[in-house]
Design an enzyme around this catalytic site. Structure first.
Site, PDB file in Angstrom:
ATOM      1  CB  SER A 256      32.122  42.659  37.810  1.00  0.00           C
ATOM      2  OG  SER A 256      32.064  41.188  37.785  1.00  0.00           O
TER       3      SER A 256
ATOM      4  CB  SER B 123      35.183  40.307  36.198  1.00  0.00           C
ATOM      5  OG  SER B 123      34.340  41.106  35.288  1.00  0.00           O
TER       6      SER B 123
ATOM      7  CE  LYS C  34      35.090  43.850  32.389  1.00  0.00           C
ATOM      8  NZ  LYS C  34      33.925  43.498  33.846  1.00  0.00           N
TER       9      LYS C  34
HETATM   10  N1  GLN Z   1      32.032  37.185  41.040  1.00  0.00           N
HETATM   11  C1  GLN Z   1      30.910  37.352  40.105  1.00  0.00           C
HETATM   12  C2  GLN Z   1      30.594  36.484  39.048  1.00  0.00           C
HETATM   13  O1  GLN Z   1      31.972  35.718  38.762  1.00  0.00           O
HETATM   14  C3  GLN Z   1      30.431  39.079  39.506  1.00  0.00           C
HETATM   15  C4  GLN Z   1      31.073  39.146  38.450  1.00  0.00           C
HETATM   16  C5  GLN Z   1      30.784  40.123  37.227  1.00  0.00           C
HETATM   17  O2  GLN Z   1      29.858  41.115  37.680  1.00  0.00           O
HETATM   18  N2  GLN Z   1      31.117  40.159  35.985  1.00  0.00           N
HETATM   19  O3  GLN Z   1      30.017  36.398  38.891  1.00  0.00           O
END
Ligand code: GLN
Length: 486
Positions: free
Chosen positions: A178, A154, A79
């Protein structure tokens, strides 16, 4: 052997060990697959073929020398918020578009030590804020099961790369879902280890009390191999836990008869798709068939507050973490204005995307004098209550089982202009994140042709039990390494 990219990492390891093919051949197969499908999937921000081939040669040398590990020669996606010395690392943001880190993150060092092969830096929502990769400054990734749909986020690029055969395994990061949500939406396995299990050294920070790196793979065994590789104490991260690590591979293939499973009522809510509900019900029957004691009477009443708690704490921490992007230290810099302040303002205005700005404003507001007690401090108190409810539950149950996401993959564009609809996607993954508990998402079948994920949550540092449950379930269902046609 042209389809080596279809192998799981453990199958690939067997093939490499028994000299059926070389790490260079395996890597070339994945690179060719990337060439064929990446224009449609867009799982990567940066591909690193040269690095990969160099590492593959080194991997073959390790096999020859007898110093190979289970990940030696295995093509991995990383990532793009995991810093890699000499390889551009953007966190999905314009503000870091040209950032070449001078050092390696702990997890990447661990991959290098194991002899893995990095094929690219995976796409993601900007600074990991999002659930669809649509907030990436480099354009969205596409779900390999249906290219008009999001892969989740994400870590959507990481999950899409695994499902599309553009790597064998991947690293993602999970702040509120995410890793697990994109794994669910792409029909692969994703694990968010206990907070503190994996070092955050060299991870571009979003919400520091929540961020955790973890693996995504095509089956539980691969995810466990990756988790074992990246876990462990690192003095460079003060929240890294010094507890000795169990070898998680040891918990594969165990009998889970008698395992006590709690199913919290609050996870079966309005907004959950019928097809998702049906697959989860069937999954619970599978656990019963394996001799587990499934109790559907568990109530975790504070679950509904996890969303509000998360969207106060994560943006608050983000607003502090992202203050460093001032156009002076690194990254994008707009110096065409009169004063230092003007330059900083324009750098941040031009470098950050809309969602990141929204979070910075939310967080700054929640932390400001006069509001701190009402918002940030209150959120921390409710966080403690959520923790306590989980702790009471783990007095009675070994693991908790829930859906990973209320819906299957949704169309690109469907939620991107409606932040609240996007935030609701994480309703099932946020509570465990807020509490810092380990959890894993495993595929539990399809709904209207799209993958559904099952989430298994364990107590602090009880990765062994979630691994046991996930692996036994995966075997009983007979779903592993199922790749969509592309
Ligand atoms: N979708 C969640 C957010 O927008 C979690 C994102 C994540 O785990 N990095 O914060």
């Amino acid at each position: 052997m042209s389809d080596l990219w279809r192998l799981t990492a453990h199958e690939a390891h067997e093939g490499l060990r028994s000299k059926q093919f070389t790490a260079v051949e395996l890597t070339e197969s994945v690179l060719a697959r990337m060439e064929a499908v990446e224009p449609r999937v867009h799982a990567y921000i940066t591909t690193t073929a040269e690095v990969a081939l160099e590492q593959a040669h080194q991997a073959d040398a390790r096999f020859a020398a007898g110093t190979a590990t289970p990940l030696t020669g295995v093509p991995v996606a990383v990532k793009d918020l995991i810093v890699t010395a000499g390889v551009r690392t953007t966190a999905g943001s314009r503000i870091l578009e040209n950032f070449i880190p001078p050092y390696d993150s702990h997890v990447y060092e661990q991959l290098l030590r194991a002899g893995a092969v990095m094929v690219g830096k995976a796409n993601m929502d900007e600074f990991a804020m999002g659930s669809s990769t649509e907030h990436s400054a480099f354009g969205p990734s596409h779900n390999p099961w249906n290219l008009s749909l999001v892969p989740g986020g994400s870590s959507g690029g990481s999950a899409a790369a695994v499902a599309a055969g553009e790597c064998l395994v991947a690293l993602g990061s999970d702040t509120g879902g995410s890793i697990r949500q994109p794994a669910a939406l792409c029909g692969v396995v994703g694990m968010d280890p206990t907070y503190g299990r994996v070092s955050r050294f060299g991870i571009i920070a979003f919400g520091s009390s929540l961020d955790q790196v973890g693996p995504i793979g095509r089956d539980v065994e691969d995810v466990v191999t990756m988790a074992d590789c990246i876990s462990g104490h690192d003095p460079r991260d003060s929240t890294s836990n010094p507890e000795p690590l169990p070898d998680l591979r040891h918990y594969l293939g165990r009998d889970i008869k008698g395992l006590r499973i709690g199913v919290p009522k609050e996870y079966f809510i309005a907004g959950m798709e019928e097809g998702v509900k049906a697959r989860i019900e069937e999954a619970l029957a599978v656990f019963e068939g394996l001799g587990c004691i499934v109790d559907r009477d568990l109530s975790l009443p504070s679950t509904e507050h996890a969303l509000a708690v998360y969207y106060l704490i994560a943006p608050s921490e983000a607003s502090a973490n992202l203050a460093r992007y001032d156009g002076v230290k690194y990254g994008y810099s707009d110096r065409s204005h009169g004063t230092m302040w003007e330059n900083m303002e324009h750098t941040r205005a031009g470098g950050f995307g809309a969602e990141v700005k929204r979070r910075i404003m939310l967080g700054t507001y929640a932390l400001s004098a006069g509001y701190y007690d009402a918002y940030y401090l209150k959120a921390q108190k409710v966080r403690t209550v959520i923790n306590q409810e989980f702790q009471e539950a783990f007095g009675r149950y070994d693991v908790l089982v829930t859906p990973t996401s209320p819906t299957v993959a949704f169309p690109i564009g469907a939620k991107v202009d409606d932040p609240y609809a996007m935030y609701l996607n994480d309703i099932y993954t946020l509570p465990a994140s807020v509490a810092g508990l380990p959890s894993i998402s495993v595929p539990c079948g399809l709904s209207e042709g799209l993958p559904v994920g099952l989430q298994i949550i364990g107590n602090f540092f009880d990765e062994p039990r979630i691994v046991m449950a996930a692996h036994a379930f995966e075997r009983a269902l007979g779903w592993a390494n199922r790749l969509p046609e592309l």
